[in-house]
Design a protein around this motif. Structure first.
Motif, PDB file in Angstrom:
ATOM      1  N   UNK A   1      49.993  25.160  96.134  1.00 27.63           N
ATOM      2  CA  UNK A   1      50.595  26.208  96.949  1.00 27.63           C
ATOM      3  C   UNK A   1      50.809  27.413  96.039  1.00 27.63           C
ATOM      4  N   UNK A   2      50.401  28.598  96.481  1.00 27.72           N
ATOM      5  CA  UNK A   2      50.629  29.815  95.702  1.00 27.72           C
ATOM      6  C   UNK A   2      52.040  30.314  95.969  1.00 27.72           C
ATOM      7  N   UNK A   3      52.795  30.521  94.916  1.00 29.39           N
ATOM      8  CA  UNK A   3      54.163  31.023  95.028  1.00 29.39           C
ATOM      9  C   UNK A   3      54.355  32.160  94.032  1.00 29.39           C
ATOM     10  N   UNK A   4      55.270  33.053  94.334  1.00 29.85           N
ATOM     11  CA  UNK A   4      55.649  34.121  93.414  1.00 29.85           C
ATOM     12  C   UNK A   4      56.982  33.745  92.787  1.00 29.85           C
ATOM     13  N   UNK A   5      57.004  33.701  91.467  1.00 28.60           N
ATOM     14  CA  UNK A   5      58.202  33.300  90.737  1.00 28.60           C
ATOM     15  C   UNK A   5      58.646  34.484  89.887  1.00 28.60           C
ATOM     16  N   UNK A   6      59.932  34.819  89.985  1.00 25.04           N
ATOM     17  CA  UNK A   6      60.470  35.923  89.197  1.00 25.04           C
ATOM     18  C   UNK A   6      60.825  35.405  87.801  1.00 25.04           C
ATOM     19  N   UNK A   7      60.261  36.068  86.787  1.00 20.45           N
ATOM     20  CA  UNK A   7      60.460  35.661  85.403  1.00 20.45           C
ATOM     21  C   UNK A   7      61.338  36.710  84.733  1.00 20.45           C
ATOM     22  N   UNK A   8      62.379  36.267  83.998  1.00 19.43           N
ATOM     23  CA  UNK A   8      63.254  37.249  83.341  1.00 19.43           C
ATOM     24  C   UNK A   8      62.534  37.962  82.195  1.00 19.43           C
ATOM     25  N   UNK A   9      62.868  39.235  81.991  1.00 17.97           N
ATOM     26  CA  UNK A   9      62.298  40.028  80.898  1.00 17.97           C
ATOM     27  C   UNK A   9      63.174  39.861  79.669  1.00 17.97           C
ATOM     28  N   UNK A  10      62.536  39.746  78.526  1.00 17.51           N
ATOM     29  CA  UNK A  10      63.265  39.559  77.281  1.00 17.51           C
ATOM     30  C   UNK A  10      62.882  40.687  76.335  1.00 17.51           C
ATOM     31  N   UNK A  11      63.891  41.302  75.732  1.00 17.03           N
ATOM     32  CA  UNK A  11      63.638  42.345  74.738  1.00 17.03           C
ATOM     33  C   UNK A  11      64.242  41.904  73.416  1.00 17.03           C
ATOM     34  N   UNK A  12      63.553  42.225  72.347  1.00 15.16           N
ATOM     35  CA  UNK A  12      64.006  41.859  71.001  1.00 15.16           C
ATOM     36  C   UNK A  12      64.200  43.146  70.224  1.00 15.16           C
ATOM     37  N   UNK A  13      65.388  43.301  69.634  1.00 13.78           N
ATOM     38  CA  UNK A  13      65.679  44.491  68.843  1.00 13.78           C
ATOM     39  C   UNK A  13      65.914  44.075  67.406  1.00 13.78           C
ATOM     40  N   UNK A  14      65.389  44.864  66.480  1.00 18.74           N
ATOM     41  CA  UNK A  14      65.584  44.572  65.070  1.00 18.74           C
ATOM     42  C   UNK A  14      66.974  45.037  64.636  1.00 18.74           C
ATOM     43  N   UNK A  15      67.532  44.346  63.647  1.00 20.50           N
ATOM     44  CA  UNK A  15      68.826  44.809  63.127  1.00 20.50           C
ATOM     45  C   UNK A  15      68.672  46.175  62.453  1.00 20.50           C
ATOM     46  N   UNK A  16      69.740  46.926  62.393  1.00 19.97           N
ATOM     47  CA  UNK A  16      69.704  48.292  61.855  1.00 19.97           C
ATOM     48  C   UNK A  16      69.358  48.304  60.360  1.00 19.97           C
ATOM     49  N   UNK A  17      69.737  47.246  59.607  1.00 21.41           N
ATOM     50  CA  UNK A  17      69.517  47.259  58.155  1.00 21.41           C
ATOM     51  C   UNK A  17      68.214  46.555  57.756  1.00 21.41           C
ATOM     52  N   UNK A  18      67.337  46.214  58.681  1.00 23.24           N
ATOM     53  CA  UNK A  18      66.076  45.551  58.378  1.00 23.24           C
ATOM     54  C   UNK A  18      65.057  46.570  57.865  1.00 23.24           C
ATOM     55  N   UNK A  19      64.184  46.153  56.959  1.00 19.83           N
ATOM     56  CA  UNK A  19      63.202  47.086  56.395  1.00 19.83           C
ATOM     57  C   UNK A  19      61.867  46.953  57.062  1.00 19.83           C
TER      58      UNK A  19
END
Length: 77
Positions: free
Chosen positions: A59-77
């Motif tokens: 059966x074809x279904x539409x599933x909502x997938x959560x969006x994930x964002x990744x942010x680097x720490x401020x002191x990372x090089x």
């Protein structure tokens, strides 16, 4: 139990070494043969089997997938 297995392994190695150096020689003096077997008559068994039925489909279904964002720490090089 391990001791028995170790002893059997050591004995097998000793016998193999003795055979390799020629101290033990095994010669076949009579060839082997299969026994003569006769099969007469008989009948194969018959089975009547009723099994359940399983229907598998898709059966074809539409599933909502959560969006994930990744942010680097401020002191990372």
């Amino acid at each position: 139990m391990r001791a028995i297995l170790v002893l059997l392994g050591v004995a097998a190695l000793i016998v193999a070494a003795l055979m390799a150096f020629g101290f033990i020689s095994v010669d076949q003096t009579r060839p082997a043969s299969m026994p003569q077997v006769r099969v007469e008559g008989g009948q194969a068994p018959k089975f009547d089997v009723d099994v359940g039925r399983v229907d598998v489909g898709t059966v074809n279904r539409t599933v909502e997938v959560p969006a994930i964002t990744v942010e680097r720490p401020a002191n990372a090089q």
